[in-house]
Design a protein around this motif. Structure first.
Motif, PDB file in Angstrom:
ATOM      1  N   CYS A  97       0.765  -1.197   0.066  1.00 22.36           N
ATOM      2  CA  CYS A  97      -0.035  -0.052  -0.093  1.00 22.36           C
ATOM      3  C   CYS A  97       0.996   1.003   0.054  1.00 22.36           C
ATOM      4  N   CYS A 119      -0.024   3.410   3.307  1.00 23.10           N
ATOM      5  CA  CYS A 119       0.259   2.842   4.872  1.00 23.10           C
ATOM      6  C   CYS A 119       1.162   1.762   4.989  1.00 23.10           C
ATOM      7  N   ASP A 121       0.878  -1.352   4.290  1.00 24.69           N
ATOM      8  CA  ASP A 121       0.612  -2.734   4.436  1.00 24.69           C
ATOM      9  C   ASP A 121       0.591  -3.629   3.260  1.00 24.69           C
ATOM     10  N   CYS A 143      -4.097  -0.408  -0.242  1.00 24.02           N
ATOM     11  CA  CYS A 143      -4.904  -1.467   0.611  1.00 24.02           C
ATOM     12  C   CYS A 143      -6.416  -1.153   0.462  1.00 24.02           C
ATOM     13  N   CYS A 168      -7.151   2.057   2.642  1.00 20.98           N
ATOM     14  CA  CYS A 168      -6.929   3.469   2.118  1.00 20.98           C
ATOM     15  C   CYS A 168      -7.632   3.633   0.847  1.00 20.98           C
TER      16      CYS A 168
HETATM   17 ZN   LIG Z   1      -3.200   1.121   3.207  1.00 17.90          ZN
END
Ligand SMILES: [Zn+2]
Length: 208
Positions: free
Chosen positions: A50, A53, A55, A106, A109
């Motif tokens: 991501c 973030c 992820d 992700c 988000c």
């Molecule tokens: Zn994210």
């Protein structure tokens, strides 16, 4: 996109989990990390991490691939805006450099981005209603509503946009800003780890 079976899944850290219909092999390509910039040419394919973030979203299951065209133009061209917007637009369309960016967000988000676009649309409606009220009531004060809506529009557009944007362009290379230090570190490692895999995939004719 077809779902090629990895002959030896352990080689490729990006190999998707074996779930039918969910497999998307992303071979990160066309970029390198230099300082706090992602540097690449007309096409940059970033790994399935991501971009907001960091992820990893269990590789593909919880992430969404996004494709976006980024443009860059020499800042001097913006001076034309002061003279003639039409001339500016023509010069902009002729001179702009395009970078096709592919990256991941992700799911959470992704939905946050969608929410920001929704707020942007609501702000637009508020701004417009300010003008309409001012005209209908023949009084200038609802212009305050227009400006509030306008500022909200700009705020939500900035939130919804990005995170990766073109910082500059030189020697046929795009320099993207907006990657967090964690993200840059994560994608830097991935490129090193997958370069041989890219070569193998290319020989197999599966990737471009
Ligand atoms: Zn994210």
């Amino acid at each position: 996109m077809e779902s090629p079976q990895q002959p030896s899944g352990s080689i490729n850290p990006f190999a998707s989990p074996s779930v039918a219909g969910e497999m998307v092999n992303v071979v990160p390509d066309g970029y390198q990390v230099e300082g706090n910039r992602i540097v690449g040419g007309e096409k940059i394919v970033l790994p399935e991490i991501c971009a907001k973030c960091c992820d990893k979203g269990h590789e593909t299951l919880n992430s969404k691939r996004r494709k976006k065209d980024l443009y860059w133009i020499h800042p001097a061209v913006y001076i034309l805006l002061f003279f003639q917007i039409i001339i500016f637009l023509i010069v902009y369309l002729i001179l702009r450099k395009k970078c096709q960016l592919e990256y991941s967000l992700c799911r959470s988000c992704s939905s946050r981005v969608r929410l920001n676009w929704l707020f942007f649309t609501i702000s637009l409606a508020i701004a417009m209603s300010g003008i309409v009220i001012a005209i209908v009531m023949e009084t200038p004060w609802p212009i305050v509503i227009f400006f509030l809506g306008l500022f909200a529009m700009i705020y939500f557009a900035v939130c919804a946009n990005g995170p990766l944007l073109v910082a500059t362009y030189s020697n046929n290379k795009f320099y993207l800003r907006g990657g967090s230090p964690e993200y840059l570190a994560a994608i830097d490692v991935h490129v090193d780890a997958t370069s041989p895999v890219s070569a193998i995939l290319a020989e197999d004719g599966r990737m471009g």
